[in-house]
Design a protein around this motif. Structure first.
Motif, PDB file in Angstrom:
ATOM      1  N   ASN A   1       3.197   9.050   3.215  1.00 20.87           N
ATOM      2  CA  ASN A   1       3.292   7.718   3.811  1.00 20.87           C
ATOM      3  C   ASN A   1       3.631   7.691   5.295  1.00 20.87           C
ATOM      4  O   ASN A   1       3.642   6.617   5.896  1.00 20.87           O
ATOM      5  CB  ASN A   1       4.333   6.888   3.045  1.00 20.87           C
ATOM      6  CG  ASN A   1       3.868   6.592   1.652  1.00 20.87           C
ATOM      7  OD1 ASN A   1       2.942   5.819   1.461  1.00 20.87           O
ATOM      8  ND2 ASN A   1       4.492   7.218   0.676  1.00 20.87           N
TER       9      ASN A   1
ATOM     10  N   LEU B   1      -3.131   9.447  -7.625  1.00 21.57           N
ATOM     11  CA  LEU B   1      -3.592  10.090  -6.400  1.00 21.57           C
ATOM     12  C   LEU B   1      -3.850  11.577  -6.640  1.00 21.57           C
ATOM     13  O   LEU B   1      -4.864  12.123  -6.189  1.00 21.57           O
ATOM     14  CB  LEU B   1      -2.568   9.907  -5.274  1.00 21.57           C
ATOM     15  CG  LEU B   1      -2.893  10.665  -3.983  1.00 21.57           C
ATOM     16  CD1 LEU B   1      -4.143  10.096  -3.308  1.00 21.57           C
ATOM     17  CD2 LEU B   1      -1.694  10.638  -3.037  1.00 21.57           C
TER      18      LEU B   1
ATOM     19  N   ASP C   1      -7.069  12.002  -8.356  1.00 24.77           N
ATOM     20  CA  ASP C   1      -8.161  11.765  -7.415  1.00 24.77           C
ATOM     21  C   ASP C   1      -8.361  12.947  -6.464  1.00 24.77           C
ATOM     22  O   ASP C   1      -9.491  13.338  -6.179  1.00 24.77           O
ATOM     23  CB  ASP C   1      -7.902  10.495  -6.589  1.00 24.77           C
ATOM     24  CG  ASP C   1      -7.980   9.219  -7.416  1.00 24.77           C
ATOM     25  OD1 ASP C   1      -8.493   9.270  -8.561  1.00 24.77           O
ATOM     26  OD2 ASP C   1      -7.520   8.177  -6.915  1.00 24.77           O
TER      27      ASP C   1
ATOM     28  N   LYS D   1       0.866  -1.167   0.000  1.00 26.44           N
ATOM     29  CA  LYS D   1       0.000   0.000   0.000  1.00 26.44           C
ATOM     30  C   LYS D   1       0.906   1.221   0.000  1.00 26.44           C
ATOM     31  O   LYS D   1       1.759   1.378   0.873  1.00 26.44           O
ATOM     32  CB  LYS D   1      -0.912   0.008   1.229  1.00 26.44           C
ATOM     33  CG  LYS D   1      -1.836   1.181   1.205  1.00 26.44           C
ATOM     34  CD  LYS D   1      -2.852   1.142   2.301  1.00 26.44           C
ATOM     35  CE  LYS D   1      -3.656   2.397   2.097  1.00 26.44           C
ATOM     36  NZ  LYS D   1      -4.631   2.703   2.976  1.00 26.44           N
TER      37      LYS D   1
ATOM     38  N   GLU E   1      -0.723   6.069   2.876  1.00 24.62           N
ATOM     39  CA  GLU E   1      -1.366   5.691   4.127  1.00 24.62           C
ATOM     40  C   GLU E   1      -2.547   6.588   4.507  1.00 24.62           C
ATOM     41  O   GLU E   1      -3.391   6.194   5.280  1.00 24.62           O
ATOM     42  CB  GLU E   1      -0.330   5.698   5.257  1.00 24.62           C
ATOM     43  CG  GLU E   1       0.777   4.679   5.069  1.00 24.62           C
ATOM     44  CD  GLU E   1       0.290   3.250   5.040  1.00 24.62           C
ATOM     45  OE1 GLU E   1      -0.632   2.904   5.799  1.00 24.62           O
ATOM     46  OE2 GLU E   1       0.814   2.466   4.227  1.00 24.62           O
ATOM     47  N   LYS E   2      -2.583   7.792   3.988  1.00 25.40           N
ATOM     48  CA  LYS E   2      -3.604   8.753   4.393  1.00 25.40           C
ATOM     49  C   LYS E   2      -4.796   8.703   3.445  1.00 25.40           C
ATOM     50  O   LYS E   2      -4.651   8.422   2.262  1.00 25.40           O
ATOM     51  CB  LYS E   2      -3.020  10.167   4.387  1.00 25.40           C
ATOM     52  CG  LYS E   2      -1.849  10.339   5.321  1.00 25.40           C
ATOM     53  CD  LYS E   2      -1.247  11.715   5.174  1.00 25.40           C
ATOM     54  CE  LYS E   2      -0.020  11.861   6.058  1.00 25.40           C
ATOM     55  NZ  LYS E   2       0.613  13.166   5.899  1.00 25.40           N
ATOM     56  N   SER E   3      -5.969   9.050   3.970  1.00 27.76           N
ATOM     57  CA  SER E   3      -7.154   9.145   3.110  1.00 27.76           C
ATOM     58  C   SER E   3      -7.080  10.451   2.308  1.00 27.76           C
ATOM     59  O   SER E   3      -6.372  11.393   2.695  1.00 27.76           O
ATOM     60  CB  SER E   3      -8.429   9.145   3.957  1.00 27.76           C
ATOM     61  OG  SER E   3      -8.555  10.382   4.655  1.00 27.76           O
ATOM     62  N   LYS E   4      -7.816  10.507   1.207  1.00 29.13           N
ATOM     63  CA  LYS E   4      -7.833  11.724   0.391  1.00 29.13           C
ATOM     64  C   LYS E   4      -8.329  12.921   1.194  1.00 29.13           C
ATOM     65  O   LYS E   4      -7.766  14.013   1.104  1.00 29.13           O
ATOM     66  CB  LYS E   4      -8.691  11.514  -0.861  1.00 29.13           C
ATOM     67  CG  LYS E   4      -8.081  10.540  -1.843  1.00 29.13           C
ATOM     68  CD  LYS E   4      -8.900  10.400  -3.085  1.00 29.13           C
ATOM     69  CE  LYS E   4     -10.112   9.567  -2.774  1.00 29.13           C
ATOM     70  NZ  LYS E   4     -10.921   9.212  -3.934  1.00 29.13           N
ATOM     71  N   GLN E   5      -9.359  12.703   1.995  1.00 26.17           N
ATOM     72  CA  GLN E   5      -9.899  13.788   2.820  1.00 26.17           C
ATOM     73  C   GLN E   5      -8.849  14.287   3.813  1.00 26.17           C
ATOM     74  O   GLN E   5      -8.662  15.488   3.988  1.00 26.17           O
ATOM     75  CB  GLN E   5     -11.159  13.316   3.565  1.00 26.17           C
ATOM     76  CG  GLN E   5     -11.826  14.392   4.406  1.00 26.17           C
ATOM     77  CD  GLN E   5     -12.440  15.495   3.574  1.00 26.17           C
ATOM     78  OE1 GLN E   5     -12.850  15.290   2.445  1.00 26.17           O
ATOM     79  NE2 GLN E   5     -12.488  16.680   4.142  1.00 26.17           N
ATOM     80  N   GLU E   6      -8.152  13.367   4.456  1.00 22.41           N
ATOM     81  CA  GLU E   6      -7.113  13.734   5.421  1.00 22.41           C
ATOM     82  C   GLU E   6      -5.984  14.512   4.726  1.00 22.41           C
ATOM     83  O   GLU E   6      -5.489  15.507   5.264  1.00 22.41           O
ATOM     84  CB  GLU E   6      -6.554  12.473   6.079  1.00 22.41           C
ATOM     85  CG  GLU E   6      -5.476  12.731   7.100  1.00 22.41           C
ATOM     86  CD  GLU E   6      -4.868  11.449   7.669  1.00 22.41           C
ATOM     87  OE1 GLU E   6      -4.078  11.574   8.615  1.00 22.41           O
ATOM     88  OE2 GLU E   6      -5.168  10.342   7.174  1.00 22.41           O
TER      89      GLU E   6
ATOM     90  N   GLU F   1     -11.746  16.132  -5.152  1.00 22.57           N
ATOM     91  CA  GLU F   1     -12.289  16.356  -3.812  1.00 22.57           C
ATOM     92  C   GLU F   1     -12.984  17.729  -3.748  1.00 22.57           C
ATOM     93  O   GLU F   1     -12.519  18.685  -4.367  1.00 22.57           O
ATOM     94  CB  GLU F   1     -11.178  16.282  -2.754  1.00 22.57           C
ATOM     95  CG  GLU F   1     -10.621  14.890  -2.551  1.00 22.57           C
ATOM     96  CD  GLU F   1     -11.623  13.955  -1.905  1.00 22.57           C
ATOM     97  OE1 GLU F   1     -12.176  14.287  -0.847  1.00 22.57           O
ATOM     98  OE2 GLU F   1     -11.853  12.866  -2.478  1.00 22.57           O
TER      99      GLU F   1
END
Length: 193
Positions: A133, A154, A157, A2, A5-10, A161
């Protein structure tokens, strides 16, 4: 593996905090940046001379010197870079060819690609990796073309948002001139290290 590690929102929420604290007067890179972009913008088709000049000024943004330019098949390298200039997404094989040609560095390659086409390619380096990460970058992770392509995905993506537009507008204000969405994100990642 992976990669992020972080979400897109975060990520976006952290980037807005970074953008609010960004001080353009402390960023020497901002002076050379538009000139590097203009160099490639004003070239209709990249040739060998442009490649040599471009990778050389790219390395002024690197912590190491340019030790190796391997141009066994310059026509192939030039073709890949012209494809990038024209908006074509380079695949893993193309990235590997460029990386091998330019100091065996995906970081240097990503910077050159960004200067050639800042709307489609973002700068990838250890600080960006560290921000995304929450770990120290290992060369085997940082230098994988697959990781760079995931990074570009990413970015695409993140641009979808809801609060991205607010972040992007804020970064343009802070920088003081127009930058691409890719640059806004990468610069904030870099500052968030």
């Amino acid at each position: 593996m992976k990669l992020f590690e972080k979400s897109k929102q975060e990520i976006i929420e952290q980037l807005i905090i970074i953008a609010n604290n960004f001080e353009a007067t402390k960023e020497n890179y901002l002076l050379s940046y538009p000139h590097f972009l203009n160099y490639f913008k004003n070239i209709e088709s990249i040739n060998l001379e442009n490649v040599i000049i471009g990778i050389s000024f790219t390395y002024s943004w690197m912590p190491t010197i340019l030790k190796s330019i391997k141009l066994e098949n310059p026509e192939n390298i030039i073709s890949i870079l012209n494809d990038a200039k024209n908006g074509k997404q380079i695949n893993e094989k193309g990235l590997s060819i460029l990386k091998t040609a330019f100091n065996n560095s995906l970081v240097g390659t990503s910077k050159l690609l960004h200067f050639i086409n800042p709307n489609h390619y973002a700068i990838w380096d250890s600080r960006v990796f560290r921000f995304l990460n929450n770990e120290e970058p290992h060369k085997y992770k940082l230098e994988k073309p697959e990781a760079y392509l995931k990074y570009l995905k990413l970015i695409e993506d993140l641009k979808t948002e809801k609060i991205f537009k607010d972040f992007y507008k804020l970064m343009i204000e802070k920088v003081g001139y127009q930058i691409t969405e890719h640059r806004a994100l990468e610069l904030a990642f870099f500052k968030g290290k």
